[in-house]
Design a protein around this motif. Structure first.
Motif, PDB file in Angstrom:
ATOM      1  N   GLU A  83      -6.916  -8.820 -46.832  1.00 20.96           N
ATOM      2  CA  GLU A  83      -5.826  -9.370 -46.015  1.00 20.96           C
ATOM      3  C   GLU A  83      -5.321  -8.343 -45.003  1.00 20.96           C
ATOM      4  OE1 GLU A  83      -3.102 -12.255 -44.695  1.00 20.96           O
ATOM      5  OE2 GLU A  83      -4.676 -12.523 -46.182  1.00 20.96           O
ATOM      6  N   VAL A  84      -5.176  -7.095 -45.434  1.00 27.37           N
ATOM      7  CA  VAL A  84      -4.684  -6.057 -44.524  1.00 27.37           C
ATOM      8  C   VAL A  84      -5.652  -5.853 -43.355  1.00 27.37           C
ATOM      9  CG1 VAL A  84      -4.190  -3.591 -44.293  1.00 27.37           C
ATOM     10  CG2 VAL A  84      -3.320  -4.861 -46.264  1.00 27.37           C
ATOM     11  N   LEU A  85      -6.928  -5.647 -43.676  1.00 25.31           N
ATOM     12  CA  LEU A  85      -7.919  -5.423 -42.616  1.00 25.31           C
ATOM     13  C   LEU A  85      -8.115  -6.680 -41.775  1.00 25.31           C
ATOM     14  CD1 LEU A  85     -10.465  -3.367 -44.732  1.00 25.31           C
ATOM     15  CD2 LEU A  85      -8.956  -2.505 -42.933  1.00 25.31           C
ATOM     16  N   GLY A  86      -8.036  -7.841 -42.417  1.00 22.87           N
ATOM     17  CA  GLY A  86      -8.141  -9.089 -41.676  1.00 22.87           C
ATOM     18  C   GLY A  86      -6.982  -9.270 -40.715  1.00 22.87           C
ATOM     19  N   THR A  87      -5.773  -8.882 -41.142  1.00 20.42           N
ATOM     20  CA  THR A  87      -4.598  -9.009 -40.280  1.00 20.42           C
ATOM     21  C   THR A  87      -4.692  -8.093 -39.070  1.00 20.42           C
ATOM     22  OG1 THR A  87      -3.174  -9.633 -42.139  1.00 20.42           O
ATOM     23  CG2 THR A  87      -2.089  -8.770 -40.188  1.00 20.42           C
ATOM     24  N   VAL A  88      -5.077  -6.839 -39.293  1.00 22.63           N
ATOM     25  CA  VAL A  88      -5.169  -5.876 -38.190  1.00 22.63           C
ATOM     26  C   VAL A  88      -6.181  -6.345 -37.142  1.00 22.63           C
ATOM     27  CG1 VAL A  88      -5.865  -3.529 -37.565  1.00 22.63           C
ATOM     28  CG2 VAL A  88      -4.417  -3.916 -39.575  1.00 22.63           C
ATOM     29  N   THR A  89      -7.367  -6.755 -37.588  1.00 20.60           N
ATOM     30  CA  THR A  89      -8.395  -7.184 -36.632  1.00 20.60           C
ATOM     31  C   THR A  89      -8.038  -8.525 -35.987  1.00 20.60           C
ATOM     32  OG1 THR A  89      -9.642  -8.017 -38.549  1.00 20.60           O
ATOM     33  CG2 THR A  89     -10.298  -5.888 -37.639  1.00 20.60           C
ATOM     34  N   PHE A  90      -7.357  -9.401 -36.750  1.00 20.90           N
ATOM     35  CA  PHE A  90      -6.936 -10.687 -36.196  1.00 20.90           C
ATOM     36  C   PHE A  90      -5.922 -10.486 -35.069  1.00 20.90           C
ATOM     37  CE2 PHE A  90      -3.992 -14.347 -36.266  1.00 20.90           C
ATOM     38  CZ  PHE A  90      -4.879 -15.375 -35.990  1.00 20.90           C
TER      39      PHE A  90
END
Length: 307
Positions: A83-90
């Motif tokens: 979720e963290v990495l997905g949020t940053v890239t999103f």
């Protein structure tokens, strides 16, 4: 006087899913609008602080708080990291891409989860669903347009975010049922907020937010919580196979808000690619029901909502 005809559970669930998609997409529109005043690390921090207060109060009220040792569970840690990495890239993608383009790429997420479940968990996938997965990712390539004039490198961030969100959804399916989803959401919110604080300086430092920006980010946090609760209620109210396809309404909301707020008009390539992705996803849902197997929980997978 006769009472109104009650809605069936599947209709109620479908309406709740459509409402959730509206909330998530309005949050995306707010994030994109506020990004002109501050970097997305600061957005993650400010929005996250508000979200933590709201979710912590709700989790406490519902008795969903658990010991921190719960975090050492591998599936929980993997879900939080995804979720963290997905949020940053999103967020890196959404501040530079039209809303509709980002939303369209994310319609491939259920197909990515199906692919991941087949590769990692050995779940059976027939040739028809393999074909749907391949066609869905062809639709993504049509939108991204690698190597041609319309290519935008920030589309790659959206693709990377799809990968991390698929990891998140697959990890979620391995979390023991006794761990409340609201506690997982709270832990994820705290971690995402800390990550936002950590990247503020590399992204250009702190910018004092205007009252308008602060108000919009508070509204975004409330919309996220409403969207999250609507998804939970939708999946508990109706059959997943009936409710989950309504996640594609996010694309309609994104096209509408993108046009009204930012003046973005989807081009023919985006519409073509999005149509292929949606049709492929709907066919995959159909095949799940045809085989009389429960639709995977990850099939209702959503872009990172910042929670």
């Amino acid at each position: 006087m006769e009472s109104a005809l009650p809605l069936s559970p599947n209709v109620r669930g479908s309406l709740l899913m459509a409402a959730a998609m509206a909330g998530f997409t309005m949050n995306d529109a707010i994030t994109k609008a506020v990004s002109s005043e501050m970097n997305f690390g600061q957005i993650m921090l400010v929005r996250g602080v508000v979200a933590i207060a709201l979710i912590a109060a709700l989790a406490w009220h519902r008795g969903a708080i658990r010991p921190l040792r719960t975090l050492v569970m591998k599936p929980v840690a993997l879900r939080v990291a995804g979720e963290v990495l997905g949020t940053v890239t999103f967020l890196a993608a959404i501040v530079h891409l039209p809303l509709a383009n980002t939303a369209a790429i994310f319609q491939a997420l259920p197909l990515a989860v199906t692919l991941g479940a087949a590769l990692m968990f050995g779940e059976p996938v027939g040739w028809r669903r393999w074909l749907a997965i391949v066609l869905g990712f062809i639709g993504v390539l049509i939108i991204v347009r690698p190597g041609v004039e319309g290519f935008n490198q920030f589309s790659l961030f959206a693709l990377v975010s799809v990968f991390f969100c698929a990891v998140r959804d697959l990890a979620t399916r391995r979390i023991p049922a006794q761990v409340p989803s609201l506690f997982i959401t709270l832990v994820t919110t705290v971690t995402v907020t800390i990550a936002g604080a950590a990247i503020i300086v590399p992204l250009g430092g702190w910018t004092p937010p205007s009252p308008r920006a602060l108000g919009l980010l508070v509204l975004a946090a409330v919309l996220l919580l409403i969207g999250y609760q609507c998804v939970i209620m939708a999946l508990r109210t109706g059959d997943i196979s009936a409710v989950a396809p309504f996640r594609y309404s996010a694309l309609l909301w994104a096209m509408l808000l993108g046009y009204l707020v930012f003046g973005d008009v989807p081009d023919a390539m985006m519409v073509t690619g999005a149509s292929i992705i949606v049709l492929s996803g709907l066919y995959a849902f159909y095949r799940e029901r045809k085989r009389h197997r429960p639709v995977a929980a990850g099939a209702s997978g959503l872009p990172p909502d910042g929670l």
